[in-house]
Design a protein around this motif. Structure first.
Motif, PDB file in Angstrom:
ATOM      1  N   LEU A  86       4.870  -0.562  -5.228  1.00  0.00           N
ATOM      2  CA  LEU A  86       3.767  -1.529  -5.264  1.00  0.00           C
ATOM      3  C   LEU A  86       2.626  -0.897  -6.044  1.00  0.00           C
ATOM      4  O   LEU A  86       2.190   0.210  -5.709  1.00  0.00           O
ATOM      5  N   SER A  87       2.195  -1.607  -7.076  1.00  0.00           N
ATOM      6  CA  SER A  87       1.181  -1.012  -7.945  1.00  0.00           C
ATOM      7  C   SER A  87       0.479  -2.122  -8.722  1.00  0.00           C
ATOM      8  O   SER A  87       1.119  -3.088  -9.139  1.00  0.00           O
ATOM      9  N   PRO A  88      -0.829  -1.975  -8.961  1.00  0.00           N
ATOM     10  CA  PRO A  88      -1.522  -2.999  -9.759  1.00  0.00           C
ATOM     11  C   PRO A  88      -1.034  -3.020 -11.205  1.00  0.00           C
ATOM     12  O   PRO A  88      -1.369  -3.928 -11.958  1.00  0.00           O
ATOM     13  N   TYR A 115      -4.233   3.815  -3.326  1.00  0.00           N
ATOM     14  CA  TYR A 115      -4.561   3.660  -4.733  1.00  0.00           C
ATOM     15  C   TYR A 115      -5.304   4.825  -5.370  1.00  0.00           C
ATOM     16  O   TYR A 115      -5.440   4.882  -6.567  1.00  0.00           O
ATOM     17  N   ILE A 130       5.766  -3.501  -8.936  1.00  0.00           N
ATOM     18  CA  ILE A 130       5.352  -4.889  -8.719  1.00  0.00           C
ATOM     19  C   ILE A 130       3.916  -4.926  -8.223  1.00  0.00           C
ATOM     20  O   ILE A 130       3.503  -4.124  -7.378  1.00  0.00           O
ATOM     21  N   SER A 131       3.180  -5.878  -8.795  1.00  0.00           N
ATOM     22  CA  SER A 131       1.792  -6.096  -8.384  1.00  0.00           C
ATOM     23  C   SER A 131       1.707  -7.471  -7.736  1.00  0.00           C
ATOM     24  O   SER A 131       2.424  -8.388  -8.141  1.00  0.00           O
ATOM     25  N   ILE A 132       0.835  -7.623  -6.740  1.00  0.00           N
ATOM     26  CA  ILE A 132       0.689  -8.977  -6.171  1.00  0.00           C
ATOM     27  C   ILE A 132      -0.509  -9.700  -6.786  1.00  0.00           C
ATOM     28  O   ILE A 132      -0.840 -10.809  -6.369  1.00  0.00           O
ATOM     29  N   GLY A 133      -1.148  -9.120  -7.786  1.00  0.00           N
ATOM     30  CA  GLY A 133      -2.245  -9.822  -8.439  1.00  0.00           C
ATOM     31  C   GLY A 133      -3.142  -8.851  -9.173  1.00  0.00           C
ATOM     32  O   GLY A 133      -3.066  -7.637  -8.974  1.00  0.00           O
ATOM     33  N   TYR A 135      -5.919  -7.308  -9.148  1.00  0.00           N
ATOM     34  CA  TYR A 135      -7.026  -6.706  -8.414  1.00  0.00           C
ATOM     35  C   TYR A 135      -6.468  -5.415  -7.824  1.00  0.00           C
ATOM     36  O   TYR A 135      -5.252  -5.242  -7.756  1.00  0.00           O
ATOM     37  N   VAL A 136      -7.372  -4.540  -7.409  1.00  0.00           N
ATOM     38  CA  VAL A 136      -6.900  -3.253  -6.895  1.00  0.00           C
ATOM     39  C   VAL A 136      -7.079  -3.204  -5.384  1.00  0.00           C
ATOM     40  O   VAL A 136      -8.189  -3.326  -4.866  1.00  0.00           O
ATOM     41  N   LEU A 137      -5.965  -3.037  -4.687  1.00  0.00           N
ATOM     42  CA  LEU A 137      -5.991  -2.866  -3.225  1.00  0.00           C
ATOM     43  C   LEU A 137      -6.110  -1.373  -2.932  1.00  0.00           C
ATOM     44  O   LEU A 137      -5.834  -0.554  -3.791  1.00  0.00           O
ATOM     45  N   GLY A 139      -4.151   0.160  -1.066  1.00  0.00           N
ATOM     46  CA  GLY A 139      -2.801   0.695  -0.904  1.00  0.00           C
ATOM     47  C   GLY A 139      -1.772  -0.416  -0.977  1.00  0.00           C
ATOM     48  O   GLY A 139      -2.128  -1.596  -1.040  1.00  0.00           O
ATOM     49  N   ALA A 143       0.381  -5.489   0.094  1.00  0.00           N
ATOM     50  CA  ALA A 143       1.241  -6.068  -0.942  1.00  0.00           C
ATOM     51  C   ALA A 143       2.684  -6.175  -0.446  1.00  0.00           C
ATOM     52  O   ALA A 143       3.360  -7.187  -0.660  1.00  0.00           O
TER      53      ALA A 143
HETATM   54  N1  ADE Z   1      -1.646  -1.396  -4.818  1.00  0.00           N
HETATM   55  C1  ADE Z   1      -2.936  -1.447  -5.191  1.00  0.00           C
HETATM   56  N2  ADE Z   1      -3.235  -2.605  -5.749  1.00  0.00           N
HETATM   57  C2  ADE Z   1      -2.083  -3.354  -5.758  1.00  0.00           C
HETATM   58  C3  ADE Z   1      -1.741  -4.650  -6.200  1.00  0.00           C
HETATM   59  N3  ADE Z   1      -2.633  -5.448  -6.791  1.00  0.00           N
HETATM   60  N4  ADE Z   1      -0.477  -5.066  -6.038  1.00  0.00           N
HETATM   61  C4  ADE Z   1       0.431  -4.257  -5.471  1.00  0.00           C
HETATM   62  N5  ADE Z   1       0.166  -3.024  -5.033  1.00  0.00           N
HETATM   63  C5  ADE Z   1      -1.077  -2.563  -5.171  1.00  0.00           C
END
Ligand code: ADE
Length: 255
Positions: A86-88, A115, A130-133, A135-137, A139, A143
């Protein structure tokens, strides 16, 4: 279908997964979830999973080894699994991708980083990010729950009320229609009378039209591959809107 999550916050996942659609699906055995505490896979005696960044700078970086060990451990029992970070920076998750994962039925291994940063070498044993959108979470935990919830909803029996699943697919590709419950009037706002009529056919048609109206007004980009019936309704909606514009009665939707 089985989901594995690798995280330093297993309690967050376990707590959320007790409730609602995911909770019911797990109880019924429609889906299964295994949460792996990343700290169980470190060789550090203090269970540390991060360290200072090479090259300097602020914040800590999550180390590659605990992730490697966790994935290796999971692969000992799951031969055909898909490893997802999971990553932006990843491919954007959407309903279409959820359906793809659901249809493949491959076990999913969801790696949650924090993050601040994760050692780049983790990507060597990951199938995709995979990113869910955009923006930066803080962690990947939220997601991964988003992804699991979306996929579990597609599983027969997960929604409890089989009708909701059918309606979901009936409305596929469209935004949802408006919902109402009692009272039939609140602060002068009435429930559309057709919903009180008991005429199921007309109600179904009204819902379809309102779903198409919402989609046309708020997300016209979603209106693709429509059936001829939907096209007919859409044309009606377009002429209604045209008429309102010409009469100066049209109120655009702002969001
Ligand atoms: N980790 C930090 N930001 C994320 C995001 N936008 N989607 C998935 N994982 C994330």
């Amino acid at each position: 279908m089985i989901f594995h999550i690798i995280t330093i916050f297993p309690e967050v996942i376990e707590c959320y997964a007790k409730f609602g659609v995911i909770g019911r699906a797990l109880q019924k055995g429609i889906a299964s979830l295994k949460v792996h505490n990343l700290r169980d896979f470190t060789s550090d005696k203090h269970k540390k999973v991060d360290d200072y960044p090479y090259g300097g700078g602020s914040g800590m970086v999550m180390q590659v080894e605990p992730f490697y060990n966790a994935v290796k451990h999971i692969k000992e029992t799951e031969n055909e699994s898909r490893i997802i970070l999971l990553s932006p920076q990843g491919r954007i998750f959407n309903e279409k991708l959820a359906v793809e994962f659901f249809e493949k039925k491959e076990p999913l291994v969801l790696i949650c980083g924090r993050y601040e940063g994760i050692d780049e070498r983790v990507k060597a044993f990951v199938d995709e990010e995979i990113s869910i959108g955009d923006y930066v979470l803080s962690g990947g935990e939220l997601a991964s729950l988003v992804i699991i919830d979306t996929i579990v909803r597609l599983m027969p029996g997960a929604l409890g009320d089989e009708l909701s699943a059918k309606e979901d697919s009936f409305m596929k590709g469209c935004l949802d229609y408006p919902h109402y419950t009692r009272p039939d009037e609140f602060d002068g706002m009435k429930v559309p009378s057709i919903l009180l009529s008991g005429d199921h056919k007309r109600v179904a048609l009204w819902r379809k039209k309102e779903a198409l109206r919402a989609t046309l007004q708020k997300r016209p980009d979603l209106l693709k591959d429509l059936s001829s019936e939907d096209m007919k309704i859409l044309k009606e909606l377009c002429s209604e809107i045209n008429e309102k514009i010409l009469e100066g009665r049209y109120e655009p939707v702002n969001h």
